[in-house]
Design a protein around this motif. Structure first.
Motif, PDB file in Angstrom:
ATOM      1  N   UNK A  36       0.824  -1.208   0.000  1.00  0.00           N
ATOM      2  CA  UNK A  36       0.000   0.000   0.000  1.00  0.00           C
ATOM      3  C   UNK A  36       0.858   1.258   0.000  1.00  0.00           C
ATOM      4  N   UNK A  37       1.966   1.242   0.722  1.00  0.00           N
ATOM      5  CA  UNK A  37       2.863   2.402   0.749  1.00  0.00           C
ATOM      6  C   UNK A  37       3.433   2.657  -0.649  1.00  0.00           C
ATOM      7  N   UNK A  38       3.886   1.601  -1.286  1.00  0.00           N
ATOM      8  CA  UNK A  38       4.444   1.720  -2.640  1.00  0.00           C
ATOM      9  C   UNK A  38       3.376   2.194  -3.622  1.00  0.00           C
ATOM     10  N   UNK A  39       2.176   1.667  -3.484  1.00  0.00           N
ATOM     11  CA  UNK A  39       1.091   2.017  -4.404  1.00  0.00           C
ATOM     12  C   UNK A  39       0.694   3.485  -4.244  1.00  0.00           C
ATOM     13  N   UNK A  40       0.685   3.977  -3.023  1.00  0.00           N
ATOM     14  CA  UNK A  40       0.354   5.382  -2.795  1.00  0.00           C
ATOM     15  C   UNK A  40       1.321   6.269  -3.567  1.00  0.00           C
ATOM     16  N   UNK A  41       2.590   5.981  -3.462  1.00  0.00           N
ATOM     17  CA  UNK A  41       3.600   6.781  -4.169  1.00  0.00           C
ATOM     18  C   UNK A  41       3.417   6.672  -5.682  1.00  0.00           C
ATOM     19  N   UNK A  42       3.196   5.449  -6.182  1.00  0.00           N
ATOM     20  CA  UNK A  42       2.992   5.242  -7.617  1.00  0.00           C
ATOM     21  C   UNK A  42       1.794   6.038  -8.125  1.00  0.00           C
ATOM     22  N   UNK A  43       0.692   5.982  -7.404  1.00  0.00           N
ATOM     23  CA  UNK A  43      -0.520   6.679  -7.839  1.00  0.00           C
ATOM     24  C   UNK A  43      -0.322   8.191  -7.794  1.00  0.00           C
ATOM     25  N   UNK A  44       0.382   8.664  -6.781  1.00  0.00           N
ATOM     26  CA  UNK A  44       0.636  10.103  -6.684  1.00  0.00           C
ATOM     27  C   UNK A  44       1.469  10.567  -7.874  1.00  0.00           C
ATOM     28  N   UNK A  45       2.518   9.809  -8.209  1.00  0.00           N
ATOM     29  CA  UNK A  45       3.341  10.160  -9.374  1.00  0.00           C
ATOM     30  C   UNK A  45       2.527  10.082 -10.657  1.00  0.00           C
ATOM     31  N   UNK A  46       1.721   9.038 -10.775  1.00  0.00           N
ATOM     32  CA  UNK A  46       0.880   8.859 -11.974  1.00  0.00           C
ATOM     33  C   UNK A  46      -0.030  10.058 -12.200  1.00  0.00           C
ATOM     34  N   UNK A  47      -0.540  10.615 -11.110  1.00  0.00           N
ATOM     35  CA  UNK A  47      -1.450  11.756 -11.199  1.00  0.00           C
ATOM     36  C   UNK A  47      -0.716  13.096 -11.249  1.00  0.00           C
ATOM     37  N   UNK A  48       0.605  13.062 -11.101  1.00  0.00           N
ATOM     38  CA  UNK A  48       1.384  14.301 -11.149  1.00  0.00           C
ATOM     39  C   UNK A  48       1.126  15.222  -9.972  1.00  0.00           C
TER      40      UNK A  48
END
Length: 94
Positions: free
Chosen positions: A14-26
């Motif tokens: 979940x921690x990794x996914x939060x970062x990935x999604x934040x980057x994906x959304x800019x």
């Protein structure tokens, strides 16, 4: 020292996914923090696994990033054992 709870594979996912999604959304961590009325250091702590994402925070982050909450569960390893943190601790000590 990292606690057994924050070291659980799902919490790391979940921690990794939060970062990935934040980057994906800019979205910057500062902007995400503002969207959920918290501080940037808190967002960073969640992304680094220093804090555990509760169901409430998963929901708030999903809303703030405009993604379905299911996105946090994408890619979860189905081989993760179905054990609570007490049992996970015992298995790592054994």
């Amino acid at each position: 020292m990292e606690s057994i709870v924050s070291n659980h594979p799902l919490n790391r996912h979940f921690a990794k996914k939060l970062r990935e999604l934040r980057f994906e959304k800019g979205v910057s961590s500062k902007e995400l923090a503002e969207r959920i009325s918290t501080e940037m250091k808190e967002v960073n702590a969640y992304e680094q696994g220093g804090r555990i994402l509760s169901a409430a925070y998963l929901y708030m982050f999903a809303r703030a990033l405009d993604v379905p909450i299911e996105r946090f569960f994408e890619g979860v390893d189905p081989s993760i054992p179905l054990v609570g943190t007490r049992n996970l601790l015992r298995s790592e000590v054994a």
